[in-house]
Design a protein around this motif. Structure first.
Motif, short mmCIF file in Angstrom:
data_model
loop_
_atom_site.label_atom_id
_atom_site.label_comp_id
_atom_site.label_asym_id
_atom_site.label_seq_id
_atom_site.Cartn_x
_atom_site.Cartn_y
_atom_site.Cartn_z
N SER A 59 0.85 -1.04 0.04
CA SER A 59 0.23 -0.06 -0.03
C SER A 59 0.84 1.20 -0.09
O SER A 59 2.00 1.29 0.30
N TRP A 60 0.07 2.39 -0.25
CA TRP A 60 0.99 3.74 -0.50
C TRP A 60 1.74 4.02 0.74
O TRP A 60 2.81 4.51 0.76
N THR A 88 3.50 5.66 -10.91
CA THR A 88 3.08 5.61 -9.38
C THR A 88 4.30 6.21 -8.48
O THR A 88 4.13 7.01 -7.62
N GLY A 89 5.52 5.91 -9.06
CA GLY A 89 6.80 6.29 -8.48
C GLY A 89 6.69 7.89 -8.59
O GLY A 89 7.41 8.52 -7.66
N ALA A 90 5.91 8.38 -9.77
CA ALA A 90 6.14 9.97 -9.65
C ALA A 90 5.21 10.39 -8.55
O ALA A 90 5.43 11.67 -8.13
N GLU A 173 -6.25 5.21 -4.51
CA GLU A 173 -6.41 6.03 -3.46
C GLU A 173 -5.27 7.19 -3.11
O GLU A 173 -5.62 8.16 -2.77
N PHE A 174 -4.27 6.84 -3.38
CA PHE A 174 -2.85 7.47 -3.28
C PHE A 174 -3.00 8.84 -4.23
O PHE A 174 -2.60 10.02 -3.61
N ILE A 175 -3.45 8.64 -5.51
CA ILE A 175 -3.76 9.92 -6.24
C ILE A 175 -4.51 10.98 -5.61
O ILE A 175 -3.96 12.12 -5.80
N GLU A 176 -5.56 10.74 -4.75
CA GLU A 176 -6.23 11.58 -4.34
C GLU A 176 -5.65 12.08 -2.90
O GLU A 176 -5.90 13.31 -2.56
#
Length: 251
Positions: A59-60, A88-90, A173-176
């Motif tokens: 998970s993030w 996702t690394g960005a 979810e991490f994007i948000e």
């Protein structure tokens, strides 16, 4: 790849791979940055170091905690490090820049949305949460690379043969979590996006560029590249742009 002159006085660089992948996704770029004289660290994110062939769940919070620890080991107060993040690394790199003073950011194919989902009448994360309860592992697709030789090479290095949906849900979810932090990033930023990206929505790169408040930000689009931009047909142009950006003097 052409030889590039090494200059040993350059600042260190932390390089973060994407979801379900590994450092191999950025290997040509990593080698070029190291050859330029920088200390380079390209670790494996939690949940990506095996065992295979099934991708474990992660998970993030796992990823960001490790990224902060790696950064603290790489950088110092007097010599902040550059951070390169892919997909996702960005997003991990952006999150890190909101919590640490970084020298500059290079964001490759940032994962802000899944390709072709903008017109759906529901959020993809809602569907993935349901699917993950019943089928947490799905077959992994082949590498998103248009260069046939590099696609074969990347396929030979893929650790996993499945993709973990719990990890994918966490990435969405991490994007948000990251979006509200974007305006606070004050380090110089270079965004690189492949126009043929079949994994993330390419327009996300322009969206991100428009919301960065730092005056030293730019967006480069690669016309012949899919998602794995550091391996694809425009990789030499990408490497040249990244090295030039890393060499720019501080503001």
């Amino acid at each position: 790849m052409t030889e590039r002159e090494a200059k040993p006085d350059r600042r260190p660089c932390l390089i973060l791979h994407g979801l379900g992948g590994g450092p191999y996704e950025l290997q040509p770029l990593t080698e070029a940055v190291a050859a330029s004289g920088r200390e380079v660290r390209a670790p494996v994110l939690p949940g990506h170091d095996g065992p295979g062939p099934a991708m474990p769940s992660s998970s993030w919070p796992d990823w960001t905690r490790c990224a902060e620890a790696w950064y603290d080991d790489t950088a110092s107060e007097t010599a902040p490090a550059a951070v390169v993040g892919f997909s996702t690394g960005a997003m991990i790199a952006l999150h890190l820049a909101s919590r640490r003073k970084v020298d500059r950011l290079i964001l490759l194919a940032p994962f802000l949305a899944i390709r072709h989902t903008s017109r759906l009448p529901f959020q993809p994360v809602s569907l993935l949460r349901v699917l993950a309860r019943w089928t947490p592992e799905i077959p992994r697709r082949g590498p998103a690379v248009r260069d046939p030789e590099m696609r074969r090479w990347a396929s030979s290095l893929d650790r996993f043969r499945t993709f973990n949906l719990h990890a994918a849900v966490s990435a969405l979810e991490f994007i948000e979590e990251v979006k509200p932090l974007i305006a606070a990033v004050d380090a110089p930023v270079l965004i690189v996006q492949g126009r043929l990206d079949s994994v993330v929505e390419p327009s996300g790169a322009a969206w991100l560029h428009g919301r960065l408040t730092t005056a030293r930000s730019r967006l480069i689009e690669l016309p012949r590249s899919d998602h794995l931009v550091a391996l694809d047909k425009d990789r030499e142009s990408l490497i040249d742009a990244v090295l030039a950006f890393l060499d720019e003097p501080p503001a």
